[in-house]
Scaffold this active site. Structure first.
Site, PDB file in Angstrom:
ATOM      1  N   GLY A   1      -1.716  -8.784  -3.163  1.00 49.15           N
ATOM      2  CA  GLY A   1      -0.522  -8.490  -2.365  1.00 49.15           C
ATOM      3  C   GLY A   1      -0.268  -9.544  -1.290  1.00 49.15           C
TER       4      GLY A   1
ATOM      5  N   HIS B   1       0.686   2.124   5.602  1.00 43.89           N
ATOM      6  CA  HIS B   1       2.069   2.371   6.019  1.00 43.89           C
ATOM      7  C   HIS B   1       2.144   3.524   7.026  1.00 43.89           C
ATOM      8  CE1 HIS B   1       3.871  -0.374   3.023  1.00 43.89           C
ATOM      9  NE2 HIS B   1       2.786  -0.077   2.336  1.00 43.89           N
TER      10      HIS B   1
ATOM     11  N   GLN C   1      -1.974 -10.340   1.169  1.00 47.44           N
ATOM     12  CA  GLN C   1      -3.162 -10.659   1.966  1.00 47.44           C
ATOM     13  C   GLN C   1      -3.456 -12.148   2.145  1.00 47.44           C
ATOM     14  OE1 GLN C   1      -5.820  -8.082  -0.185  1.00 47.44           O
ATOM     15  NE2 GLN C   1      -4.498  -6.329   0.247  1.00 47.44           N
TER      16      GLN C   1
ATOM     17  N   ASP D   1      10.406   2.889   6.351  1.00 52.30           N
ATOM     18  CA  ASP D   1       9.550   1.791   5.917  1.00 52.30           C
ATOM     19  C   ASP D   1      10.343   0.811   5.037  1.00 52.30           C
ATOM     20  OD1 ASP D   1       6.286   1.443   5.468  1.00 52.30           O
ATOM     21  OD2 ASP D   1       7.452   0.668   3.785  1.00 52.30           O
TER      22      ASP D   1
ATOM     23  N   ASN E   1      -2.510  -4.335   9.040  1.00 53.80           N
ATOM     24  CA  ASN E   1      -2.982  -3.476  10.130  1.00 53.80           C
ATOM     25  C   ASN E   1      -4.362  -3.927  10.599  1.00 53.80           C
ATOM     26  OD1 ASN E   1      -0.867  -1.257  10.300  1.00 53.80           O
ATOM     27  ND2 ASN E   1      -1.353  -1.288   8.120  1.00 53.80           N
TER      28      ASN E   1
ATOM     29  N   VAL F   1     -14.028   5.580   7.638  1.00 55.74           N
ATOM     30  CA  VAL F   1     -14.557   5.465   9.000  1.00 55.74           C
ATOM     31  C   VAL F   1     -13.367   5.265   9.926  1.00 55.74           C
ATOM     32  CG1 VAL F   1     -16.731   4.421   8.269  1.00 55.74           C
ATOM     33  CG2 VAL F   1     -14.802   2.936   8.844  1.00 55.74           C
TER      34      VAL F   1
ATOM     35  N   HIS G   1     -10.104  -7.923   4.162  1.00 54.46           N
ATOM     36  CA  HIS G   1      -9.155  -8.325   3.126  1.00 54.46           C
ATOM     37  C   HIS G   1      -7.826  -8.802   3.741  1.00 54.46           C
ATOM     38  CE1 HIS G   1      -7.425  -4.545   4.229  1.00 54.46           C
ATOM     39  NE2 HIS G   1      -6.672  -4.401   3.167  1.00 54.46           N
TER      40      HIS G   1
ATOM     41  N   GLU H   1      -5.464  -5.107  14.305  1.00 48.05           N
ATOM     42  CA  GLU H   1      -6.550  -4.391  14.996  1.00 48.05           C
ATOM     43  C   GLU H   1      -7.651  -5.368  15.426  1.00 48.05           C
ATOM     44  OE1 GLU H   1      -7.327  -1.386  12.019  1.00 48.05           O
ATOM     45  OE2 GLU H   1      -5.329  -0.534  12.324  1.00 48.05           O
TER      46      GLU H   1
ATOM     47  N   GLN I   1     -11.822   2.982  11.900  1.00 47.73           N
ATOM     48  CA  GLN I   1     -11.962   1.530  12.088  1.00 47.73           C
ATOM     49  C   GLN I   1     -11.814   1.118  13.555  1.00 47.73           C
ATOM     50  OE1 GLN I   1     -10.791  -1.139   8.955  1.00 47.73           O
ATOM     51  NE2 GLN I   1      -9.356  -2.156  10.309  1.00 47.73           N
TER      52      GLN I   1
HETATM   53  N1  UDP Z   1      -2.323  -4.470  -5.817  1.00 49.52           N
HETATM   54  C1  UDP Z   1      -1.923  -4.313  -4.536  1.00 49.52           C
HETATM   55  N2  UDP Z   1      -0.858  -5.031  -4.092  1.00 49.52           N
HETATM   56  C2  UDP Z   1      -0.198  -5.884  -4.902  1.00 49.52           C
HETATM   57  C3  UDP Z   1      -0.611  -6.037  -6.212  1.00 49.52           C
HETATM   58  C4  UDP Z   1      -1.668  -5.325  -6.644  1.00 49.52           C
HETATM   59  O1  UDP Z   1      -2.504  -3.567  -3.766  1.00 49.52           O
HETATM   60  O2  UDP Z   1       0.765  -6.485  -4.435  1.00 49.52           O
HETATM   61  C5  UDP Z   1      -3.467  -3.718  -6.265  1.00 49.52           C
HETATM   62  C6  UDP Z   1      -3.020  -2.476  -6.925  1.00 49.52           C
HETATM   63  O3  UDP Z   1      -3.779  -1.432  -6.389  1.00 49.52           O
HETATM   64  C7  UDP Z   1      -3.336  -2.682  -8.382  1.00 49.52           C
HETATM   65  C8  UDP Z   1      -4.394  -3.766  -8.361  1.00 49.52           C
HETATM   66  O4  UDP Z   1      -4.224  -4.469  -7.157  1.00 49.52           O
HETATM   67  O5  UDP Z   1      -3.808  -1.513  -8.977  1.00 49.52           O
HETATM   68  C9  UDP Z   1      -4.256  -4.744  -9.506  1.00 49.52           C
HETATM   69  O6  UDP Z   1      -2.926  -5.174  -9.493  1.00 49.52           O
HETATM   70  P1  UDP Z   1      -2.396  -6.349 -10.401  1.00 49.52           P
HETATM   71  O7  UDP Z   1      -0.939  -6.161 -10.574  1.00 49.52           O
HETATM   72  O8  UDP Z   1      -2.874  -7.644  -9.847  1.00 49.52           O
HETATM   73  O9  UDP Z   1      -3.234  -6.065 -11.713  1.00 49.52           O
HETATM   74  P2  UDP Z   1      -2.857  -5.790 -13.172  1.00 49.52           P
HETATM   75  O10 UDP Z   1      -1.682  -4.851 -13.185  1.00 49.52           O
HETATM   76  O11 UDP Z   1      -2.563  -7.145 -13.717  1.00 49.52           O
HETATM   77  O12 UDP Z   1      -4.128  -5.176 -13.665  1.00 49.52           O
HETATM   78  N1  UDP Z   2      -8.870   2.121   7.889  1.00 49.33           N
HETATM   79  C1  UDP Z   2      -9.769   2.908   8.565  1.00 49.33           C
HETATM   80  N2  UDP Z   2     -10.938   3.228   7.963  1.00 49.33           N
HETATM   81  C2  UDP Z   2     -11.277   2.803   6.722  1.00 49.33           C
HETATM   82  C3  UDP Z   2     -10.359   1.978   6.032  1.00 49.33           C
HETATM   83  C4  UDP Z   2      -9.163   1.656   6.644  1.00 49.33           C
HETATM   84  O1  UDP Z   2      -9.514   3.334   9.698  1.00 49.33           O
HETATM   85  O2  UDP Z   2     -12.360   3.157   6.245  1.00 49.33           O
HETATM   86  C5  UDP Z   2      -7.555   1.858   8.500  1.00 49.33           C
HETATM   87  C6  UDP Z   2      -7.435   0.497   9.136  1.00 49.33           C
HETATM   88  O3  UDP Z   2      -7.864   0.549  10.470  1.00 49.33           O
HETATM   89  C7  UDP Z   2      -5.952   0.208   9.005  1.00 49.33           C
HETATM   90  C8  UDP Z   2      -5.541   0.931   7.742  1.00 49.33           C
HETATM   91  O4  UDP Z   2      -6.552   1.911   7.514  1.00 49.33           O
HETATM   92  O5  UDP Z   2      -5.244   0.765  10.089  1.00 49.33           O
HETATM   93  C9  UDP Z   2      -5.501   0.016   6.529  1.00 49.33           C
HETATM   94  O6  UDP Z   2      -4.399  -0.791   6.596  1.00 49.33           O
HETATM   95  P1  UDP Z   2      -4.435  -2.342   6.242  1.00 49.33           P
HETATM   96  O7  UDP Z   2      -3.057  -2.845   6.427  1.00 49.33           O
HETATM   97  O8  UDP Z   2      -5.495  -3.028   6.996  1.00 49.33           O
HETATM   98  O9  UDP Z   2      -4.866  -2.406   4.721  1.00 49.33           O
HETATM   99  P2  UDP Z   2      -4.455  -1.571   3.401  1.00 49.33           P
HETATM  100  O10 UDP Z   2      -5.364  -0.412   3.398  1.00 49.33           O
HETATM  101  O11 UDP Z   2      -3.000  -1.202   3.520  1.00 49.33           O
HETATM  102  O12 UDP Z   2      -4.737  -2.526   2.301  1.00 49.33           O
HETATM  103  N1  UDP Z   3       5.650  -4.102  -0.489  1.00 48.66           N
HETATM  104  C1  UDP Z   3       7.010  -3.965  -0.508  1.00 48.66           C
HETATM  105  N2  UDP Z   3       7.535  -3.039  -1.315  1.00 48.66           N
HETATM  106  C2  UDP Z   3       6.776  -2.222  -2.059  1.00 48.66           C
HETATM  107  C3  UDP Z   3       5.378  -2.374  -2.031  1.00 48.66           C
HETATM  108  C4  UDP Z   3       4.845  -3.331  -1.246  1.00 48.66           C
HETATM  109  O1  UDP Z   3       7.732  -4.645   0.193  1.00 48.66           O
HETATM  110  O2  UDP Z   3       7.329  -1.343  -2.701  1.00 48.66           O
HETATM  111  C5  UDP Z   3       5.067  -5.130   0.335  1.00 48.66           C
HETATM  112  C6  UDP Z   3       3.883  -4.724   1.175  1.00 48.66           C
HETATM  113  O3  UDP Z   3       4.150  -4.087   2.336  1.00 48.66           O
HETATM  114  C7  UDP Z   3       3.282  -6.077   1.383  1.00 48.66           C
HETATM  115  C8  UDP Z   3       3.369  -6.650   0.002  1.00 48.66           C
HETATM  116  O4  UDP Z   3       4.496  -6.038  -0.561  1.00 48.66           O
HETATM  117  O5  UDP Z   3       4.055  -6.875   2.246  1.00 48.66           O
HETATM  118  C9  UDP Z   3       2.167  -6.427  -0.841  1.00 48.66           C
HETATM  119  O6  UDP Z   3       1.987  -5.042  -1.083  1.00 48.66           O
HETATM  120  P1  UDP Z   3       0.598  -4.306  -1.005  1.00 48.66           P
HETATM  121  O7  UDP Z   3       0.661  -3.211  -1.937  1.00 48.66           O
HETATM  122  O8  UDP Z   3      -0.506  -5.275  -1.080  1.00 48.66           O
HETATM  123  O9  UDP Z   3       0.626  -3.759   0.478  1.00 48.66           O
HETATM  124  P2  UDP Z   3       0.384  -2.293   1.000  1.00 48.66           P
HETATM  125  O10 UDP Z   3       1.358  -1.404   0.255  1.00 48.66           O
HETATM  126  O11 UDP Z   3      -1.052  -1.966   0.741  1.00 48.66           O
HETATM  127  O12 UDP Z   3       0.686  -2.427   2.459  1.00 48.66           O
END
Ligand code: UDP
Ligand code: UDP
Ligand code: UDP
Length: 460
Positions: free
Chosen positions: A378, A22, A380, A116, A359, A338, A355, A363, A340
């Site tokens: 999420g 974010h 992905q 956001d 972002n 790193v 994954h 990229e 990226q």
């Molecule tokens: N997670 C995430 N985005 C999501 C749902 C989960 O990044 O939308 C990550 C989050 O870091 C969490 C982990 O995946 O700690 C496992 O989440 P989930 O709700 O699938 O697992 P549970 O709560 O069932 O163990």
């Molecule tokens: N990133 C990076 N180095 C790392 C891991 C992540 O620079 O070792 C950066 C990546 O380029 C991106 C952001 O962190 O800009 C990660 O955002 P993304 O939406 O890809 O995934 P998230 O970390 O939110 O799951």
């Molecule tokens: N998201 C959202 N509200 C929240 C947390 C997540 O709208 O409070 C969105 C997030 O940006 C993505 C999806 O839900 O579109 C899955 O969240 P995840 O945690 O995987 O994304 P991250 O926070 O790493 O970008």
């Protein structure tokens, strides 16, 4: 608002949410504003969850002295076992009442506020009360936005419950996406963070003055069209695609990867699951076996815990001694943050096992690097679907969500070989890179979108 030679200049405040996924797009957007003579105040929720976020902020403010930084001191956090990034989002929201004094102290007064999508329900009532136009930066895909905007209606009906596993989600007969792509928490009957967030935030985002999204028209033409033509919501706020948000100068060259300079062009696979996803230990080891057996060169970022501060283990403890020795023959393995952008822009890098955090997808498009998608949770899978359809990469759907199954090293190796050897995919991704650069170049769709917004803000 302030004036320069009689011309009004917009003053924009930005407030990001928790996590690098974010923060990074907000920093890039701020850098774009500076380049366009917009006055920027950057509000930083304090403290941050990860060390990486606080380091990125220091480097950023050192490079952009013209940007005013305002620390937003959050309430004291309660310790809990919940996902640290999600609980931090809650904390920022519950500290919302501390924002008004911070905003009223800003000079000149603000023309526009940008926050956001995860913070809309806390921020918009505050900015509405002072008649400050507020925009939302959506940090995921436009395809994800179609689900986000329709989720309150879907959750309020039985449309999701009644749908079979293989069914397609529809809203007013408009096909959104197959149920199989949807983040599992959004399909659960019980309450959870993501469900609550989607209902609350989506309901407020539609009251915003507009939504900015880090994508570009040719990449997500269909989803952007569905939203802006009023098919998803009858009266949506206008959605402007402004991506890919380009990296700014100080993001580059913090870490020199000399090893990459010695590798042939396009020969290296970069492996990373983003800033907050740690694979299970047995899956990490299978991945190591897969990388070695694939025969490909690689740079592998191993992540062992969700938050960097909590990761005290040595790399060898994580992947084991034998793998550690074998990995060194063909690749570079890192267990730290790193840069990226440095890696993806390096000529030696030809593929990205990702994954599909949004972002990372942008990229990869920006640098013309093909993706082997391995979505974990999420948004992905939705993003991986976009990647596959547009031809930026391939996706092995049978690998499932994180932890659903253990994908074997042999299977991973085979898919890596296919992806790295796919010549038509290589050429296609170079075309996407050209389109991405055109979109943000002078007169491109994203450039125009942003220019029009800023000219409007200069009148406020
Ligand atoms: N997670 C995430 N985005 C999501 C749902 C989960 O990044 O939308 C990550 C989050 O870091 C969490 C982990 O995946 O700690 C496992 O989440 P989930 O709700 O699938 O697992 P549970 O709560 O069932 O163990
Ligand atoms: N990133 C990076 N180095 C790392 C891991 C992540 O620079 O070792 C950066 C990546 O380029 C991106 C952001 O962190 O800009 C990660 O955002 P993304 O939406 O890809 O995934 P998230 O970390 O939110 O799951
Ligand atoms: N998201 C959202 N509200 C929240 C947390 C997540 O709208 O409070 C969105 C997030 O940006 C993505 C999806 O839900 O579109 C899955 O969240 P995840 O945690 O995987 O994304 P991250 O926070 O790493 O970008």
């Amino acid at each position: 608002m302030s004036s320069s030679g009689g011309r009004k200049l917009a003053h924009v405040a930005l407030l990001p949410s928790a996590g690098m996924g974010h923060l990074t797009p907000f920093l890039r957007l701020a850098a774009l504003f500076v380049a366009r003579n917009v006055q920027v105040t950057f509000i930083t929720p304090h403290p941050t969850v990860s060390l990486t976020e606080s380091q990125a902020l220091s480097t950023f403010f050192a490079s952009f002295p013209q940007i005013k930084q305002k620390q937003f001191h959050l309430l004291q956090a309660e310790k809990n076992s919940f996902d640290p990034f999600f609980s931090h989002i809650e904390l920022i929201k519950s500290s919302g009442h501390l924002l008004p004094p911070l905003l009223s102290a800003l000079t000149p007064s603000l023309s526009v506020f940008i926050t956001d999508m995860t913070l809309a329900s806390a921020v918009i009532p505050i900015t509405q009360a002072i008649s400050l136009p507020t925009y939302v930066l959506f940090t995921s895909s436009a395809k994800m936005m179609t689900l986000f905007l329709s989720y309150p209606a879907l959750a309020g009906s039985r449309a999701l419950d009644d749908l079979e596993e293989t069914g397609v989600i529809k809203i007013r007969n408009l096909e959104l996406m197959p149920k199989s792509l949807v983040p599992p928490p959004l399909l659960q009957k019980s309450d959870n963070f993501l469900k609550k967030s989607f209902v609350e935030e989506s309901g407020k985002v539609i009251e915003s003055s507009g939504i900015l999204v880090n994508t570009f028209v040719s990449f997500e033409f269909e989803s952007l069209g569905k939203i802006n033509d009023g098919e998803v919501l009858e009266r949506p706020p206008s959605v402007v695609a402004i991506g890919p948000l380009p990296p700014y100068d100080s993001e580059k060259s913090r870490l020199q990867l000399a090893w990459l300079d010695d590798q042939p062009a396009g020969s290296v696979l970069y492996v990373s699951f983003g800033s907050r996803t740690a694979l299970a230990r047995d899956q990490i080891r299978e991945l190591g076996v897969g990388l070695i057996t694939s025969g490909s060169r690689f740079v592998w970022v191993v992540k062992n815990s969700i938050v960097d501060k909590e990761d005290g283990q040595e790399l060898e403890e994580v992947i084991g001694h034998e793998l550690m020795e074998r990995v060194k023959e063909k690749g570079l393995i890192v267990k730290s943050w790193v840069q990226q952008e440095d890696i993806l822009s390096h000529p030696a890098v030809g593929g990205f096992l990702s994954h599909c955090g949004w972002n990372s997808v942008m990229e990869a498009a920006w640098n013309g690097v093909r993706i082997l998608a391995w979505p974990q949770n999420g948004d992905q899978k939705v993003n991986a679907d976009v990647v596959e359809r547009i031809g930026l990469g391939t996706w092995v759907r049978s690998w499932g969500w994180s932890g659903e199954k253990l994908v074997s090293g042999a299977e991973i190796a085979e898919r890596i070989r296919e992806c790295m050897g796919n010549e038509s995919l290589r050429i296609q991704t170079l075309g996407i890179k050209e389109d991405a650069r055109k979109a943000v170049g002078f007169g491109g769709s994203s450039d125009k979108g942003l220019t029009e917004l800023i000219s409007m803000w200069n009148q406020f």
